[in-house]
Write a protein that holds these residues in place. Structure first.
Motif, PDB file in Angstrom:
ATOM      1  N   ALA A  38      47.990  30.229  23.963  1.00  0.00           N
ATOM      2  CA  ALA A  38      48.235  29.247  24.635  1.00  0.00           C
ATOM      3  C   ALA A  38      47.279  27.786  23.893  1.00  0.00           C
ATOM      4  O   ALA A  38      48.386  26.712  23.950  1.00  0.00           O
ATOM      5  CB  ALA A  38      47.642  29.375  25.547  1.00  0.00           C
ATOM      6  N   ASN A  70      53.971  28.010  32.767  1.00  0.00           N
ATOM      7  CA  ASN A  70      53.680  26.925  31.452  1.00  0.00           C
ATOM      8  C   ASN A  70      51.974  27.472  32.623  1.00  0.00           C
ATOM      9  O   ASN A  70      50.471  27.000  32.460  1.00  0.00           O
ATOM     10  CB  ASN A  70      53.648  25.488  32.056  1.00  0.00           C
ATOM     11  N   ASP A 106      49.246  30.486  31.556  1.00  0.00           N
ATOM     12  CA  ASP A 106      49.335  30.241  29.874  1.00  0.00           C
ATOM     13  C   ASP A 106      47.983  29.437  30.408  1.00  0.00           C
ATOM     14  O   ASP A 106      47.157  29.326  30.340  1.00  0.00           O
ATOM     15  CB  ASP A 106      50.242  29.267  28.491  1.00  0.00           C
ATOM     16  N   LEU A 127      51.483  20.766  22.782  1.00  0.00           N
ATOM     17  CA  LEU A 127      52.392  20.476  23.909  1.00  0.00           C
ATOM     18  C   LEU A 127      53.951  19.903  23.728  1.00  0.00           C
ATOM     19  O   LEU A 127      53.884  18.887  22.648  1.00  0.00           O
ATOM     20  CB  LEU A 127      51.203  19.732  24.974  1.00  0.00           C
ATOM     21  N   ARG A 128      54.730  20.029  24.252  1.00  0.00           N
ATOM     22  CA  ARG A 128      55.886  19.410  24.542  1.00  0.00           C
ATOM     23  C   ARG A 128      56.103  17.719  24.114  1.00  0.00           C
ATOM     24  O   ARG A 128      55.038  17.709  25.594  1.00  0.00           O
ATOM     25  CB  ARG A 128      57.017  20.330  25.212  1.00  0.00           C
ATOM     26  N   ARG A 136      49.566  26.480  21.200  1.00  0.00           N
ATOM     27  CA  ARG A 136      51.085  26.535  20.764  1.00  0.00           C
ATOM     28  C   ARG A 136      50.254  24.985  21.302  1.00  0.00           C
ATOM     29  O   ARG A 136      50.353  23.854  22.250  1.00  0.00           O
ATOM     30  CB  ARG A 136      51.057  26.231  22.076  1.00  0.00           C
ATOM     31  N   VAL A 192      48.406  20.541  32.458  1.00  0.00           N
ATOM     32  CA  VAL A 192      49.679  21.342  32.807  1.00  0.00           C
ATOM     33  C   VAL A 192      49.902  21.667  33.845  1.00  0.00           C
ATOM     34  O   VAL A 192      50.692  21.615  34.677  1.00  0.00           O
ATOM     35  CB  VAL A 192      49.442  22.479  31.873  1.00  0.00           C
ATOM     36  N   ARG A 202      43.071  20.216  28.748  1.00  0.00           N
ATOM     37  CA  ARG A 202      44.549  20.028  28.613  1.00  0.00           C
ATOM     38  C   ARG A 202      45.569  21.259  30.027  1.00  0.00           C
ATOM     39  O   ARG A 202      46.567  20.589  30.302  1.00  0.00           O
ATOM     40  CB  ARG A 202      44.269  21.277  27.354  1.00  0.00           C
ATOM     41  N   TRP A 225      54.172  23.001  27.877  1.00  0.00           N
ATOM     42  CA  TRP A 225      54.524  23.957  26.683  1.00  0.00           C
ATOM     43  C   TRP A 225      55.481  24.905  26.723  1.00  0.00           C
ATOM     44  O   TRP A 225      56.809  24.845  26.013  1.00  0.00           O
ATOM     45  CB  TRP A 225      53.172  25.990  26.517  1.00  0.00           C
ATOM     46  N   HIS A 226      56.454  24.893  27.987  1.00  0.00           N
ATOM     47  CA  HIS A 226      57.175  25.915  27.958  1.00  0.00           C
ATOM     48  C   HIS A 226      58.161  24.990  28.938  1.00  0.00           C
ATOM     49  O   HIS A 226      57.498  24.357  29.880  1.00  0.00           O
ATOM     50  CB  HIS A 226      57.128  27.123  28.715  1.00  0.00           C
TER      51      HIS A 226
END
Length: 546
Positions: A17, A36, A39, A22-23, A20, A68, A64, A28-29
């Motif tokens: 996680a 999310n 993670d 972030l978008r 990975r 999220v 972080r 993340w998802h």
């Protein structure tokens, strides 16, 4: 022992996680909002364990993860009077802020959130704790969980746990008593009649997680005692169909990553620990964060089973399907394989019943560890699909020890072929017969009709056309084969071809003499006139218990 495996999952998931990106949305998802939450939970759990050496900066990762979590929690519908009040969206594409609420996330995620905050409150910021308090108040007032018991399935299990958790959290004695009554009724029902959700993945783990959450959150000792009794029963049910990390026998439902390969294995990994940590992990949920130890006797049953063994279980019909008779679940277990399934066909949710299979040891890499055949039904994605689910009602079976027989009286309306899944291994392609070696296990497969084989990314796919069709599969341990003079795959194939299955296409019948000398016969010339016999004696369902 347990702690080490829990920490392994926490470390693995947190590292994945944290690495990975972030978008643009800050998550993340987008495929499933819950991922999310999972993670972020694992990052915070790893950061909270000061003894765990991490390859990332603790504080940065926590900050972080909190960002999220704040975004996830705030996506809850908090508009009073809304039909989806208290719920979160499930899929978030293309814009999370515009995603429509769905009833599924609140069922389990709402419970896990309560456990998460209770356990990790000391590391969470005040702003995040305040946001969670609003979320819990909204869930409590939403009343989505205030439903009477009827199905006794995983949804109602989560509703019952919600009553217990929110009743405790908000000092609501009436809600707590309601949850207690539902818990007792559910436990009485599944103990006396059995569970309708047999081999149901991932939803069986929702039962486990829901009641484990309640066990850790509820304060009343009498309720905790009953929750412990419930969890003990659930793990006993799991142990009956457990074999080295796999789920043997029939499945009432399953996702693509559990058929034809057992992928949802982390709860088993923590509890039993008799197989290696898998290379691929398709589903984590709270396997590394939420734990209830099964009784020693249950763990001994799961990992210390004597071989050979037979599992014979009665499965009750669903309340809404009272026309169905009680089902009969059968599995034969040897040291290196298991064979079995459900004698009866029933229509499960999304037509997801997985009827029977031979199960081999876990691959750990996503390759198939199950061998089976079926006729495609509603929801089948096509011959070239990677989805091996969705069988039709066109199948009659005979299950006896290490052999599964199936006949298919296919009508003019359904697909005119059957589909087979065989694990990767060495296979000899014969005329209407296939012989394989997977590890130290030999498999003989006989087909009524011609067939073709294709190697896919996870397994061998077998397509056998014909509106009257049938298959016989026998699995033999390598040591037993060698003791019988079959030293390798070639000699095994030669010996089994000499006594191969005999099919009658006109009468739709099959006869087979097993390696042990048993003679099995299955006939279904008419759907209402199925005949099954072993050594000339009609099959009876003696010895099946709840």
């Amino acid at each position: 022992m347990f702690e080490q495996r829990l920490n392994e999952i926490v470390f693995h998931t947190a590292c994945m996680a944290a690495s990975r990106p972030l978008r643009e949305s800050g998550l993340w998802h987008h495929g499933d909002i819950r991922n999310n939450f999972y993670d972020a939970s694992y990052i915070i759990a790893a950061a909270a364990d000061t003894t765990m050496e991490l390859p990332f900066d603790r504080m940065e990762a926590v900050e972080r993860a909190e960002r999220v979590l704040l975004q996830v929690v705030r996506l809850q519908d908090r508009t009073p009077g809304s039909a989806t009040y208290g719920h979160w969206p499930l899929g978030l594409d293309p814009d999370p802020a515009e995603a429509k609420p769905n009833p599924l996330p609140a069922e389990l995620m709402g419970l896990l959130m309560a456990y998460f905050v209770k356990r990790y409150r000391h590391i969470l910021s005040e702003s995040l704790q305040a946001e969670f308090r609003i979320a819990f108040e909204t869930l409590y007032r939403s009343d989505f969980y205030r439903t009477p018991l009827y199905h006794y399935h995983h949804h109602e299990a989560k509703y019952t746990a919600a009553k217990l958790i929110y009743g405790t959290m908000f000092g609501d004695a009436g809600l707590l008593d309601d949850g207690n009554a539902c818990l007792k009724a559910t436990l009485d029902r599944i103990k006396s009649a059995g569970m309708t959700e047999y081999g149901c993945l991932p939803w069986f783990w929702h039962w486990i997680q829901a009641f484990a959450c309640a066990f850790h959150c509820v304060e009343r000792q009498d309720i905790k005692d009953m929750l412990a009794e419930m969890l003990d029963f659930l793990w006993e049910e799991r142990a009956a169909f457990y074999w080295k990390g796999t789920w043997i026998g029939a499945h009432s439902r399953g996702l693509a990553h559990d058929i034809p390969s057992d992928g949802n294995v982390l709860f088993d990994y923590v509890q039993f620990g008799d197989f290696s940590f898998p290379e691929t992990v398709p589903r984590v949920e709270y396997a590394g964060l939420l734990f209830y130890p099964a009784p020693d006797s249950v763990r001994a049953q799961a990992v210390g089973r004597s071989f050979p063994a037979e599992v014979k279980k009665l499965v009750p019909p669903k309340p809404e399907a009272s026309a169905y008779e009680t089902l009969h679940s059968y599995v034969y277990v040897e040291e290196h394989y298991a064979v079995g399934g459900m004698w009866e066909r029933t229509l499960e949710f999304d037509n997801e019943q997985h009827r029977w299979s031979a199960t081999l040891p876990l691959t750990g890499n996503g390759d198939a560890n199950k061998a089976f055949f079926f006729h495609p039904g509603a929801g089948f994605a096509g011959e070239d699909s990677a989805d091996w689910r969705h069988q039709s009602e066109v199948e009659e079976v005979l299950l006896h020890r290490n052999v599964a027989m199936a006949l298919y009286p296919i009508s003019d309306e359904g697909p005119d072929y059957i589909v087979g899944c065989l694990p990767k291994g060495r296979w000899l392609d014969q005329d209407r017969a296939i012989f394989g070696q997977c590890g130290d296990v030999y498999i003989a497969v006989y087909l009524m009709q011609p067939y073709r084989m294709t190697l896919t990314d996870r397994a061998w796919r077998v397509i056998s056309p014909g509106r009257a069709n049938g298959v016989v599969m026998e699995v033999v341990d390598g040591r037993a084969a060698r003791q019988a003079g079959m030293a390798d795959l070639e000699s095994f194939a030669s010996a089994r071809l000499a006594t191969k299955a005999v099919f009658d296409q006109e009468k739709l019948a099959a006869r087979y003499e097993t390696t042990n000398g048993d003679v099995l016969e299955l006939r279904c010339d008419r759907r209402d006139a199925v005949k099954r016999s072993v050594n000339g004696v009609p099959v009876r369902f003696d010895g099946y218990e709840r």
